[in-house]
Design a protein around this motif. Sequence first.
Motif, PDB file in Angstrom:
ATOM      1  N   GLU A   1     -11.682  24.116  -4.962  1.00 59.12           N
ATOM      2  CA  GLU A   1     -11.318  23.570  -6.270  1.00 59.12           C
ATOM      3  C   GLU A   1      -9.832  23.213  -6.313  1.00 59.12           C
ATOM      4  OE1 GLU A   1     -12.792  26.666  -6.010  1.00 59.12           O
ATOM      5  OE2 GLU A   1     -14.831  26.055  -6.462  1.00 59.12           O
ATOM      6  N   ASP A   2      -8.993  24.003  -5.628  1.00 56.76           N
ATOM      7  CA  ASP A   2      -7.556  23.719  -5.584  1.00 56.76           C
ATOM      8  C   ASP A   2      -7.293  22.384  -4.885  1.00 56.76           C
ATOM      9  OD1 ASP A   2      -7.119  26.119  -6.855  1.00 56.76           O
ATOM     10  OD2 ASP A   2      -6.485  27.176  -5.041  1.00 56.76           O
ATOM     11  N   ALA A   3      -8.003  22.144  -3.785  1.00 56.49           N
ATOM     12  CA  ALA A   3      -7.837  20.874  -3.064  1.00 56.49           C
ATOM     13  C   ALA A   3      -8.304  19.709  -3.934  1.00 56.49           C
ATOM     14  CB  ALA A   3      -8.610  20.901  -1.758  1.00 56.49           C
ATOM     15  N   PHE A   4      -9.442  19.874  -4.614  1.00 57.10           N
ATOM     16  CA  PHE A   4      -9.934  18.813  -5.494  1.00 57.10           C
ATOM     17  C   PHE A   4      -8.947  18.519  -6.607  1.00 57.10           C
ATOM     18  CE2 PHE A   4     -14.609  19.911  -4.415  1.00 57.10           C
ATOM     19  CZ  PHE A   4     -14.555  19.082  -3.307  1.00 57.10           C
ATOM     20  N   LYS A   5      -8.324  19.578  -7.130  1.00 56.01           N
ATOM     21  CA  LYS A   5      -7.350  19.410  -8.199  1.00 56.01           C
ATOM     22  C   LYS A   5      -6.150  18.591  -7.712  1.00 56.01           C
ATOM     23  CE  LYS A   5      -4.369  21.968 -11.337  1.00 56.01           C
ATOM     24  NZ  LYS A   5      -3.795  23.254 -11.680  1.00 56.01           N
ATOM     25  N   ILE A   6      -5.667  18.887  -6.513  1.00 55.89           N
ATOM     26  CA  ILE A   6      -4.524  18.150  -5.950  1.00 55.89           C
ATOM     27  C   ILE A   6      -4.895  16.686  -5.718  1.00 55.89           C
ATOM     28  CG2 ILE A   6      -2.975  17.944  -3.970  1.00 55.89           C
ATOM     29  CD1 ILE A   6      -3.212  21.045  -3.718  1.00 55.89           C
ATOM     30  N   VAL A   7      -6.089  16.449  -5.190  1.00 58.66           N
ATOM     31  CA  VAL A   7      -6.550  15.072  -4.960  1.00 58.66           C
ATOM     32  C   VAL A   7      -6.635  14.330  -6.296  1.00 58.66           C
ATOM     33  CG1 VAL A   7      -8.522  13.658  -4.238  1.00 58.66           C
ATOM     34  CG2 VAL A   7      -7.744  15.548  -2.799  1.00 58.66           C
ATOM     35  N   LYS A   8      -7.234  14.962  -7.284  1.00 56.23           N
ATOM     36  CA  LYS A   8      -7.380  14.337  -8.607  1.00 56.23           C
ATOM     37  C   LYS A   8      -6.011  14.009  -9.210  1.00 56.23           C
ATOM     38  CE  LYS A   8      -9.265  15.103 -13.194  1.00 56.23           C
ATOM     39  NZ  LYS A   8      -9.925  16.009 -14.112  1.00 56.23           N
ATOM     40  N   GLU A   9      -5.082  14.967  -9.152  1.00 55.29           N
ATOM     41  CA  GLU A   9      -3.743  14.738  -9.699  1.00 55.29           C
ATOM     42  C   GLU A   9      -3.013  13.612  -8.971  1.00 55.29           C
ATOM     43  OE1 GLU A   9      -1.998  18.622  -9.371  1.00 55.29           O
ATOM     44  OE2 GLU A   9      -2.937  19.336 -11.218  1.00 55.29           O
TER      45      GLU A   9
ATOM     46  N   TYR B   1      -1.041   7.868  -9.174  1.00 52.22           N
ATOM     47  CA  TYR B   1      -0.957   6.491  -8.686  1.00 52.22           C
ATOM     48  C   TYR B   1      -1.667   5.508  -9.608  1.00 52.22           C
ATOM     49  CZ  TYR B   1       1.506   7.612  -4.413  1.00 52.22           C
ATOM     50  OH  TYR B   1       2.470   8.002  -3.515  1.00 52.22           O
ATOM     51  N   ASN B   2      -2.744   5.944 -10.253  1.00 54.98           N
ATOM     52  CA  ASN B   2      -3.424   5.081 -11.220  1.00 54.98           C
ATOM     53  C   ASN B   2      -2.494   4.699 -12.368  1.00 54.98           C
ATOM     54  OD1 ASN B   2      -5.844   4.931  -9.857  1.00 54.98           O
ATOM     55  ND2 ASN B   2      -6.826   6.530 -11.046  1.00 54.98           N
ATOM     56  N   LYS B   3      -1.660   5.645 -12.812  1.00 57.19           N
ATOM     57  CA  LYS B   3      -0.699   5.365 -13.886  1.00 57.19           C
ATOM     58  C   LYS B   3       0.333   4.321 -13.453  1.00 57.19           C
ATOM     59  CE  LYS B   3      -1.091   9.771 -16.240  1.00 57.19           C
ATOM     60  NZ  LYS B   3      -0.454  11.055 -16.546  1.00 57.19           N
ATOM     61  N   GLU B   4       0.528   4.216 -12.140  1.00 56.61           N
ATOM     62  CA  GLU B   4       1.464   3.227 -11.594  1.00 56.61           C
ATOM     63  C   GLU B   4       0.732   1.943 -11.180  1.00 56.61           C
ATOM     64  OE1 GLU B   4       3.698   5.085  -8.449  1.00 56.61           O
ATOM     65  OE2 GLU B   4       4.169   6.820  -9.693  1.00 56.61           O
TER      66      GLU B   4
ATOM     67  N   ASN C   1       0.827  -1.204   0.000  1.00 56.64           N
ATOM     68  CA  ASN C   1       0.000   0.000   0.000  1.00 56.64           C
ATOM     69  C   ASN C   1       0.862   1.255   0.000  1.00 56.64           C
ATOM     70  OD1 ASN C   1      -2.190  -1.643   0.113  1.00 56.64           O
ATOM     71  ND2 ASN C   1      -2.766  -1.138   2.198  1.00 56.64           N
ATOM     72  N   GLN C   2       0.331   2.294  -0.600  1.00 57.33           N
ATOM     73  CA  GLN C   2       0.951   3.617  -0.598  1.00 57.33           C
ATOM     74  C   GLN C   2      -0.026   4.585   0.058  1.00 57.33           C
ATOM     75  OE1 GLN C   2       4.064   4.389  -1.759  1.00 57.33           O
ATOM     76  NE2 GLN C   2       4.340   2.222  -2.177  1.00 57.33           N
ATOM     77  N   ILE C   3       0.504   5.533   0.810  1.00 55.60           N
ATOM     78  CA  ILE C   3      -0.346   6.507   1.501  1.00 55.60           C
ATOM     79  C   ILE C   3       0.113   7.911   1.143  1.00 55.60           C
ATOM     80  CG2 ILE C   3      -1.102   7.382   3.747  1.00 55.60           C
ATOM     81  CD1 ILE C   3      -0.571   4.551   4.849  1.00 55.60           C
ATOM     82  N   GLU C   4      -0.843   8.767   0.794  1.00 54.18           N
ATOM     83  CA  GLU C   4      -0.572  10.180   0.528  1.00 54.18           C
ATOM     84  C   GLU C   4      -1.422  11.012   1.475  1.00 54.18           C
ATOM     85  OE1 GLU C   4       1.282  12.136  -1.631  1.00 54.18           O
ATOM     86  OE2 GLU C   4       2.333  10.384  -2.417  1.00 54.18           O
ATOM     87  N   THR C   5      -0.824  12.017   2.083  1.00 51.97           N
ATOM     88  CA  THR C   5      -1.553  12.967   2.921  1.00 51.97           C
ATOM     89  C   THR C   5      -1.471  14.339   2.264  1.00 51.97           C
ATOM     90  OG1 THR C   5      -0.970  11.719   4.906  1.00 51.97           O
ATOM     91  CG2 THR C   5      -1.748  13.967   5.229  1.00 51.97           C
ATOM     92  N   ILE C   6      -2.635  14.918   2.016  1.00 51.96           N
ATOM     93  CA  ILE C   6      -2.711  16.212   1.347  1.00 51.96           C
ATOM     94  C   ILE C   6      -3.227  17.244   2.345  1.00 51.96           C
ATOM     95  CG2 ILE C   6      -3.794  17.496  -0.531  1.00 51.96           C
ATOM     96  CD1 ILE C   6      -4.105  14.696  -1.915  1.00 51.96           C
ATOM     97  N   SER C   7      -2.435  18.246   2.631  1.00 52.96           N
ATOM     98  CA  SER C   7      -2.830  19.301   3.561  1.00 52.96           C
ATOM     99  C   SER C   7      -3.795  20.256   2.862  1.00 52.96           C
ATOM    100  CB  SER C   7      -1.589  20.054   4.031  1.00 52.96           C
ATOM    101  OG  SER C   7      -1.953  21.099   4.903  1.00 52.96           O
ATOM    102  N   VAL C   8      -4.935  20.535   3.523  1.00 55.15           N
ATOM    103  CA  VAL C   8      -5.917  21.450   2.929  1.00 55.15           C
ATOM    104  C   VAL C   8      -6.298  22.600   3.856  1.00 55.15           C
ATOM    105  CG1 VAL C   8      -6.892  19.812   1.284  1.00 55.15           C
ATOM    106  CG2 VAL C   8      -7.819  19.897   3.571  1.00 55.15           C
ATOM    107  N   ASN C   9      -6.368  22.364   5.156  1.00 56.96           N
ATOM    108  CA  ASN C   9      -6.675  23.403   6.159  1.00 56.96           C
ATOM    109  C   ASN C   9      -7.883  24.267   5.823  1.00 56.96           C
ATOM    110  OD1 ASN C   9      -4.727  22.747   8.097  1.00 56.96           O
ATOM    111  ND2 ASN C   9      -3.150  23.736   6.880  1.00 56.96           N
TER     112      ASN C   9
END
Length: 76
Positions: free
Chosen positions: A20-28, A33-36, A2-10
Amino acid sequence: MNQIETISVNFEGNKKHKIEDAFKIVKETIEKYNKENYKVVSVTPLTSSDYDSDDPENTSFGYGYSFTSAIIIVFE
């Protein structure tokens, strides 16, 4: 493995946030990871809390609130 990513949004308090910026980061992050050949197992908000008062001179009353401070994504 498993791989884990934590995205700071505050997303705190009454501040204006660009969700929208947070959604963009989540989507990217998910696309990366999907490409991998990983797939999303879970998406979990990490919450924090704070308190405030409308009258800084009289702190005998106030209010508390919670907000999303990060988003945790687990990939498999």
